[in-house]
Write an enzyme that holds these catalytic residues in place. Structure first.
Site, PDB file in Angstrom:
ATOM      1  CG  HIS A 199      39.335  35.018  45.693  1.00  0.00           C
ATOM      2  ND1 HIS A 199      38.284  34.686  44.879  1.00  0.00           N
ATOM      3  CD2 HIS A 199      38.865  35.927  46.571  1.00  0.00           C
ATOM      4  CE1 HIS A 199      37.226  35.349  45.286  1.00  0.00           C
ATOM      5  NE2 HIS A 199      37.535  36.106  46.312  1.00  0.00           N
ATOM      6  CD  GLU A 441      29.089  38.291  46.579  1.00  0.00           C
ATOM      7  OE1 GLU A 441      30.192  38.608  46.121  1.00  0.00           O
ATOM      8  OE2 GLU A 441      28.962  37.580  47.586  1.00  0.00           O
ATOM      9  CG  ASP A 465      31.461  36.815  43.007  1.00  0.00           C
ATOM     10  OD1 ASP A 465      32.010  36.160  42.113  1.00  0.00           O
ATOM     11  OD2 ASP A 465      31.702  36.659  44.216  1.00  0.00           O
ATOM     12  CB  CYS A 512      33.555  45.236  49.778  1.00  0.00           C
ATOM     13  SG  CYS A 512      32.440  43.879  49.445  1.00  0.00           S
TER      14      CYS A 512
HETATM   15  C1  PEP Z   1      33.059  40.487  45.337  1.00  0.00           C
HETATM   16  O1  PEP Z   1      32.551  39.527  44.777  1.00  0.00           O
HETATM   17  O2  PEP Z   1      33.106  41.627  44.824  1.00  0.00           O
HETATM   18  C2  PEP Z   1      33.675  40.354  46.659  1.00  0.00           C
HETATM   19  C3  PEP Z   1      34.093  41.387  47.321  1.00  0.00           C
HETATM   20  O3  PEP Z   1      33.804  39.106  47.149  1.00  0.00           O
HETATM   21  P1  PEP Z   1      34.915  38.065  46.666  1.00  0.00           P
HETATM   22  O4  PEP Z   1      35.878  38.791  45.782  1.00  0.00           O
HETATM   23  O5  PEP Z   1      35.547  37.531  47.893  1.00  0.00           O
HETATM   24  O6  PEP Z   1      34.117  37.043  45.929  1.00  0.00           O
HETATM   25 MG    MG Z   2      32.097  37.730  45.896  1.00  0.00          MG
END
Ligand code: PEP
Ligand code: MG
Length: 588
Positions: A199, A441, A465, A512
């Site tokens: 992140h 995910e 994920d 996403c």
């Molecule tokens: C993902 O897991 O692809 C996602 C978009 O969520 P995050 O990256 O916030 O876990």
């Molecule tokens: Mg995620």
């Protein structure tokens, strides 16, 4: 007078996680819990080490006295008395003599010795069955941290208080650290550890600043004030760049800015393939003030609004009103496009300071996201009510993270229904038909997408994920980052399963995760039938350019070939060939 050292250029290789080039002086940020490095010292260095220890003890004593005074003024002398015990530690002859003896015997740097001795002391005390002595163990631990801190010349400044233009260098940066970066002063950042889908890296891309991770030990080797060039394209940190390097990078910047300029011209154009297939192109948002970039990027709304920022660096939980105002403002600014608000996705590498949660052995597999919300119904309902209230604007969708099975999804929807009933009873308007989605995910969700499809209006595939859980590869561990392969046949099969199941139930599907912004993979994702791609705002024009260069026939043929290939590298190579032949200027 000492002669100035010749400044030789030195290159450190890491992984570029956010593109761009930054030049400037660095600020080395060190955290309290970093281990002091171990270094052997010669006999001649011993007096210097002892002098450093004395200076650090004096500085520590002065800091404790100052803190004691401040606390006495603020809450009274009685509470400030707890620091008397800390003062005793800095003056404890037994402890100091033991440090001096160990220093002379082991001949390692004094911060390492001090930590070893202090750890031994506090461990012995904490094992004795006496509450008073256990308290003393904590005092020793606290004071030792402070002494080591002083020995290492660490910065205690919070990141938000750095008031000069800088490139940040740190062992690691948590998402809460990154959220504190001042985007006008932080030109970029470089860390010893990290990975592309952590992140922290995602946040760097959304702040639109160059970032390089996985640089091993730069935070130990470099000093605040060193001059560097940071290359986020190629994952390089160059100390003391020479004239030739600066000239080459000047040229590269000109070339890159020409490409970027061309891309900005695409802002008002549609994200449609040569043969007319429209792929919705949205942006991801991690922080509310990113909306500016989103609007400039030419995205068709926000495909993932991460709401964890409400909880980072905060001592209190956000209330309904604060959340409502925020969602409403974002939705209003995006009109007539829409925003998909994701409910709280706490856990994994996203830690929440306002929620004092227990440490877990496997945080990515633990009590997180929807699992947490379904137990902390009060916290969940505050967010759902805020989203529902804002939904009366008409352009808001909601989605749940980390869904692993249908029961979870039904329970989440039941809580949402409860909120709707409450709002109805209170006469508060909301959109009865707000679309609800599930993030896919977790592999169990992907494999049961046909069942989940009956409970929601859309899916959004979180590949970050999904890859980590399918290949069993921690997304933030750089040691195994070579195994983190979006083109693994398992991932492509899972994405196909989800898209096919969704379409069979007349649902639309977005992606996403970071995969949506990889232009090399755009033909593959379009061929698999994805309806929406949502990526960091900075990448939107590139993906749009890629979409506009392709036609469906090529994408379908690619999928056909790829489904017969066996290894991630073969699949990636084939995708790269297609990308190269259609938009070489977008590839680094
Ligand atoms: C993902 O897991 O692809 C996602 C978009 O969520 P995050 O990256 O916030 O876990
Ligand atoms: Mg995620």
């Amino acid at each position: 007078m000492s002669e100035e050292q010749p400044r030789t250029e030195k290159r450190f290789h890491g992984v570029g996680v956010s593109p761009g080039i930054a030049r400037g002086t660095i600020f080395v940020h060190r955290t309290d819990d970093e281990e002091p490095p171990v270094r052997r010292i010669g006999d001649a260095e011993l007096p210097g080490e002892i002098a450093r220890l004395e200076a650090a003890l004096i500085a520590t004593r002065a800091q404790i006295l100052e803190m004691q005074e401040r606390i006495a003024e603020a809450i009274g002398a009685k509470d400030a008395g707890i620091f008397d015990a800390h003062l005793l530690v800095v003056e404890d002859r037994t402890l100091i003599d033991e440090v001096l003896r160990t220093l002379a015997r082991d001949k390692t740097n004094v911060e390492h010795v001090f930590q070893q001795v202090a750890n031994r002391y506090s461990k012995t005390l904490s094992e004795i069955d006496d509450p008073y002595l256990r308290e003393r163990a904590l005092d020793i631990h606290d004071v030792a941290r402070r002494v080591i801190h002083n020995l290492m010349g660490k910065s205690t400044k919070p990141l938000s208080s750095i008031d000069t233009v800088h490139i940040l260098v740190s062992h690691n940066l948590t998402p809460s650290d990154t959220a504190q970066l001042n985007r006008h002063l932080a030109l970029g950042f470089a860390t010893d550890v990290g990975s592309k889908t952590s992140h922290t890296a995602i946040m760097a891309r959304s702040l639109n600043i160059p970032a390089v991770v996985g640089l091993h030990n730069v935070s130990e080797v470099l000093q605040t004030g060193d001059h560097v060039l940071l290359d986020g394209y190629n994952g390089l940190l160059i100390l003391n760049p020479n004239d030739q390097t600066l000239w080459e990078y000047g040229e590269l910047e000109v070339k890159k800015s020409q490409v970027e300029e061309k891309l900005t011209e695409l802002r008002e154009t549609a994200s449609t393939t040569v043969d007319g297939r429209h792929v919705i192109l949205s942006a991801n948002m991690e922080l509310p003030d990113e909306i500016e970039f989103v609007l400039k990027s030419g995205a068709e709304g926000v495909g993932l609004y991460r709401t964890e920022f409400f909880y980072l660096n905060k001592s209190e939980l956000p209330d309904e009103e604060e959340q409502y105002e925020n969602y409403k403002k974002v939705a209003e600014q995006l009109m007539p496009n829409s925003v998909i608000i994701r409910t709280l996705d706490l856990g994994g590498d996203k830690f929440m300071s306002a929620l004092d949660l227990p440490e877990e052995l496997n945080p990515f597999l633990g009590w997180r996201a929807i699992r947490f919300c379904l137990e902390k119904i009060d916290i969940f309902k505050v967010q759902l009510r805020a989203i529902l209230r804002a939904s009366s604007l008409g352009n808001i969708r909601l989605m749940y993270p980390m869904v692993s099975g249908v029961d979870e999804l039904r329970r989440a929807n039941a809580v949402l229904d409860e909120c709707k009933t409450e709002l109805n009873n209170e006469g508060i308007p909301f959109n009865e038909n707000m679309e609800i989605g599930a993030m896919i995910e977790v592999p169990s969700a992907a494999l049961t997408a046909d069942i989940l499809a009956r409970e929601v209006d859309f899916f959004s595939i979180g590949t970050n994920d999904l890859i980590q859980y399918s290949i069993a590869v921690d997304r933030v561990n750089e040691r195994i980052s070579h195994l983190y392969e979006p083109t693994h046949p398992a991932i492509i099969r899972l994405i196909k399963t989800v898209i096919d199941a969704a379409h069979a139930h007349n649902l639309w599907v977005g992606i996403c995760g970071e995969m949506a912004g990889e232009v090399t993979l755009t033909p593959l994702l379009i061929g698999l039938g994805v309806d929406e791609l949502s990526t960091g705002a900075a990448l939107v024009p590139r993906v749009k350019r890629a979409v506009q260069s392709l036609d469906i026939g090529i994408c379908l043929q690619l999928v056909d070939e790829v489904m017969r290939l066996e290894s991630p590298s073969e699949i990636l190579a084939r995708c790269e060939e297609i990308a190269k032949s259609h938009y070489p200027e977008l590839l680094n």
